[in-house]
Design a protein around this motif. Sequence first.
Motif, short mmCIF file in Angstrom:
data_model
loop_
_atom_site.label_atom_id
_atom_site.label_comp_id
_atom_site.label_asym_id
_atom_site.label_seq_id
_atom_site.Cartn_x
_atom_site.Cartn_y
_atom_site.Cartn_z
N ALA A 17 0.50 42.19 -33.26
CA ALA A 17 -0.55 42.72 -32.37
C ALA A 17 -0.81 41.76 -31.22
O ALA A 17 -0.85 42.17 -30.04
N GLU A 36 -1.89 30.61 -31.57
CA GLU A 36 -1.40 30.92 -32.93
C GLU A 36 -1.61 29.68 -33.78
O GLU A 36 -1.15 28.60 -33.41
N ARG A 42 7.27 31.57 -39.19
CA ARG A 42 6.43 31.35 -40.37
C ARG A 42 6.51 32.59 -41.26
O ARG A 42 6.74 33.70 -40.80
N HIS A 44 5.61 35.80 -43.37
CA HIS A 44 4.58 36.84 -43.37
C HIS A 44 5.14 38.00 -44.17
O HIS A 44 6.33 38.32 -44.08
N ILE A 45 4.29 38.65 -44.93
CA ILE A 45 4.76 39.83 -45.66
C ILE A 45 4.56 41.06 -44.75
O ILE A 45 3.78 41.03 -43.80
N SER A 48 8.85 46.25 -43.75
CA SER A 48 9.43 47.57 -43.54
C SER A 48 8.82 48.22 -42.30
O SER A 48 7.60 48.39 -42.23
N ARG A 107 9.91 39.13 -41.45
CA ARG A 107 8.82 39.00 -40.49
C ARG A 107 8.86 37.64 -39.78
O ARG A 107 8.41 37.54 -38.63
N VAL A 131 -8.13 28.80 -33.74
CA VAL A 131 -9.43 29.10 -33.12
C VAL A 131 -10.52 28.88 -34.16
O VAL A 131 -10.47 29.41 -35.27
N ASP A 295 -4.66 44.12 -37.80
CA ASP A 295 -5.41 43.84 -39.03
C ASP A 295 -6.74 43.15 -38.74
O ASP A 295 -7.60 43.10 -39.62
N VAL A 308 2.57 47.22 -39.24
CA VAL A 308 3.08 46.64 -37.99
C VAL A 308 2.99 47.68 -36.86
O VAL A 308 2.60 47.37 -35.73
C1 LIG Z 1 1.29 43.09 -49.50
C2 LIG Z 1 1.48 43.64 -48.12
C3 LIG Z 1 2.60 44.38 -47.81
C4 LIG Z 1 2.77 44.90 -46.51
N1 LIG Z 1 3.88 45.65 -46.21
C5 LIG Z 1 4.03 46.15 -44.97
C6 LIG Z 1 5.20 46.85 -44.60
O1 LIG Z 1 6.13 47.02 -45.39
N2 LIG Z 1 5.31 47.32 -43.33
C7 LIG Z 1 4.32 47.13 -42.41
O2 LIG Z 1 4.44 47.60 -41.28
N3 LIG Z 1 3.22 46.44 -42.73
C8 LIG Z 1 3.05 45.93 -43.97
N4 LIG Z 1 1.95 45.20 -44.27
C9 LIG Z 1 0.92 45.05 -43.24
C10 LIG Z 1 1.35 44.10 -42.13
O3 LIG Z 1 1.75 42.89 -42.68
C11 LIG Z 1 0.20 43.89 -41.17
O4 LIG Z 1 -0.45 45.12 -40.93
C12 LIG Z 1 0.67 43.31 -39.83
O5 LIG Z 1 1.21 42.03 -40.02
C13 LIG Z 1 -0.50 43.24 -38.85
O6 LIG Z 1 -0.15 42.53 -37.69
P1 LIG Z 1 -1.26 41.68 -36.92
O7 LIG Z 1 -0.60 41.13 -35.72
O8 LIG Z 1 -2.50 42.48 -36.77
O9 LIG Z 1 -1.66 40.51 -37.93
P2 LIG Z 1 -0.74 39.33 -38.48
O10 LIG Z 1 0.67 39.74 -38.53
O11 LIG Z 1 -1.36 38.86 -39.75
O12 LIG Z 1 -0.87 38.20 -37.38
C14 LIG Z 1 -2.07 37.49 -37.21
C15 LIG Z 1 -1.72 36.11 -36.68
O13 LIG Z 1 -2.94 35.44 -36.35
C16 LIG Z 1 -2.85 34.09 -36.72
N5 LIG Z 1 -4.22 33.58 -36.89
C17 LIG Z 1 -5.11 33.89 -37.85
N6 LIG Z 1 -6.26 33.24 -37.65
C18 LIG Z 1 -6.10 32.49 -36.54
C19 LIG Z 1 -6.95 31.59 -35.84
N7 LIG Z 1 -8.20 31.32 -36.25
N8 LIG Z 1 -6.46 30.98 -34.73
C20 LIG Z 1 -5.20 31.24 -34.30
N9 LIG Z 1 -4.35 32.07 -34.94
C21 LIG Z 1 -4.81 32.71 -36.04
C22 LIG Z 1 -2.06 34.14 -38.03
O14 LIG Z 1 -1.44 32.89 -38.31
C23 LIG Z 1 -1.04 35.24 -37.72
O15 LIG Z 1 0.16 34.74 -37.19
C24 LIG Z 1 1.78 44.66 -45.53
C25 LIG Z 1 0.68 43.87 -45.85
C26 LIG Z 1 0.51 43.37 -47.12
C27 LIG Z 1 -0.71 42.53 -47.45
#
Ligand SMILES: Cc1cc2nc3c(=O)[nH]c(=O)nc-3n(C[C@H](O)[C@H](O)[C@H](O)COP(=O)(O)OP(=O)(O)OC[C@H]3O[C@@H](n4cnc5c(N)ncnc54)[C@H](O)[C@@H]3O)c2cc1C
Length: 441
Positions: A17, A36, A42, A44-45, A48, A107, A131, A295, A308
């Motif tokens: 995101a 970041e 790094r 990350h789960i 798919s 990931r 942050v 998220d 994702v």
């Molecule tokens: C068990 C499980 C299985 C999943 N399987 C799937 C799947 O198969 N397919 C799929 O599409 N999605 C899946 N997901 C969901 C998916 O992982 C997330 O929806 C997706 O990663 C969201 O992206 P994002 O960029 O919002 O957050 P994230 O990918 O979590 O990225 C957030 C980033 O912010 C950083 N961050 C956090 N706090 C701070 C701070 N204070 N300062 C600076 N940086 C910070 C973190 O280090 C991270 O890199 C799964 C989730 C789980 C829990």
Amino acid sequence: MQASQDCDVLVIGGGPAGSTMATLLARQGRRVVMLEKDQHPRFHIGESLLPGNVALFEALGVREQVEKIGMPKFGIEFVPPDLDDRSYVDFSEGWDPSKDSAWQVRRSELDELLFRNASTQGAVAIEGAKVRQVDFDDEGATVQAVLQDGAPQTWRARFVVDASGRDTVLASKLKSKQKNPEHNSTALFGHFRNARRLEGRREGNISICWFEHGWFWFIPLADGTTSVGAVCWAYYLKARDKPLKDYFFDTIAMCPELHDRLKNATLVDDMVHATGNFAYSSTHATGDRYLMVGDAFTFIDPMFSSGVFLAMQSAFDGARLVETALDRPAELPAARRVLEKRIRLGPRDYSWFIYRVTNPTIRDMFMHPNNNFKVKQGLMSLLAADIHQGWVYRGSLFMFKVVYYFVSVINWRRTLAGWKRHRYNIRDMGQLRGETILKSD
Ligand SMILES: Cc1cc2nc3c(=O)[nH]c(=O)nc-3n(C[C@H](O)[C@H](O)[C@H](O)COP(=O)(O)OP(=O)(O)OC[C@H]3O[C@@H](n4cnc5c(N)ncnc54)[C@H](O)[C@@H]3O)c2cc1C
């Protein structure tokens, strides 16, 4: 005291995101800083992806790079708790047959690729910057972070985008984060070498295998390893009475098909992870000077691999809102109303199915999908993340629900039993040990 640095937009978090948002805003010529807390690559789960992601990668200019690291995925295999039945569905059966494939990815690789792309496009992308505090005022926000060497750093921004994922920096600060009362699941997962996969074109498909306490994912990756995870109800993880790895293997043994596919496999690095209590939403996504995406705004059960896609799509939608906030503030209230509605659309569509996944009627409809009233086409468009198709898609999803309610009423005894089971599964178990990711103990 360190002098603060100015920017137009500060993005918290460099996952899908955050990197998408930073790329799009940098392309608009904004001064964007993305912080970041970790160093890419790094772990990350969430490996798919869905066909809906492909157009988003294309728009970011990274489609070919993602293809190089991905395992092609054309559909889904559903495996019920008993051994004798299987269902295979292809994404090409949706309303738009051209949205027929996606990839399974590591990931660490995908997120690094998206992060580096943002800096290529002009964003200042800083790793190892966590942050710690965000303070809003009439002009914008002051954001304080701590760098990896412990040094504090301050930024002044006209607008803040929270893309911090499940850390939910702003929703926690604003106390707007609410646990989803309709869902309560947890996960145990690890990676295996030498798992038995499907063959031919189906090799890269995800398998969803139900078992008594939830469901498993089986995700084949391009390097030959396979990601396996059990998404289970909170009570099940709470009952753990042995080391994580033993509990995970016992859980796999409850699903004969999966057990068989893993009988010659070895666990990579002897590592099992657990994560708990993971469905929530913020009461709102937008403010005059901020926006939550991915998220950081909401998280739903990963059954349909939508995370994702929803994260990146919310960044595409959100980038337009940020543009309005910076250039045409008078239009911001209307833009906020539109976004608040749109950002809930996908999570709401997927959640309807997720809440009913223990219901035998839904299981039957997944296991034996037929296309009367185009319900299968609607379902497959949803599963492909082709959710902005308009009324034909909405109509077929509506008909799916009509059929579901009709069959549920006819079979009211099993519907009632399924509903009771759902209430039992989602009961509050309090704080779990795996609130954040636990590693093998
Ligand atoms: C068990 C499980 C299985 C999943 N399987 C799937 C799947 O198969 N397919 C799929 O599409 N999605 C899946 N997901 C969901 C998916 O992982 C997330 O929806 C997706 O990663 C969201 O992206 P994002 O960029 O919002 O957050 P994230 O990918 O979590 O990225 C957030 C980033 O912010 C950083 N961050 C956090 N706090 C701070 C701070 N204070 N300062 C600076 N940086 C910070 C973190 O280090 C991270 O890199 C799964 C989730 C789980 C829990």
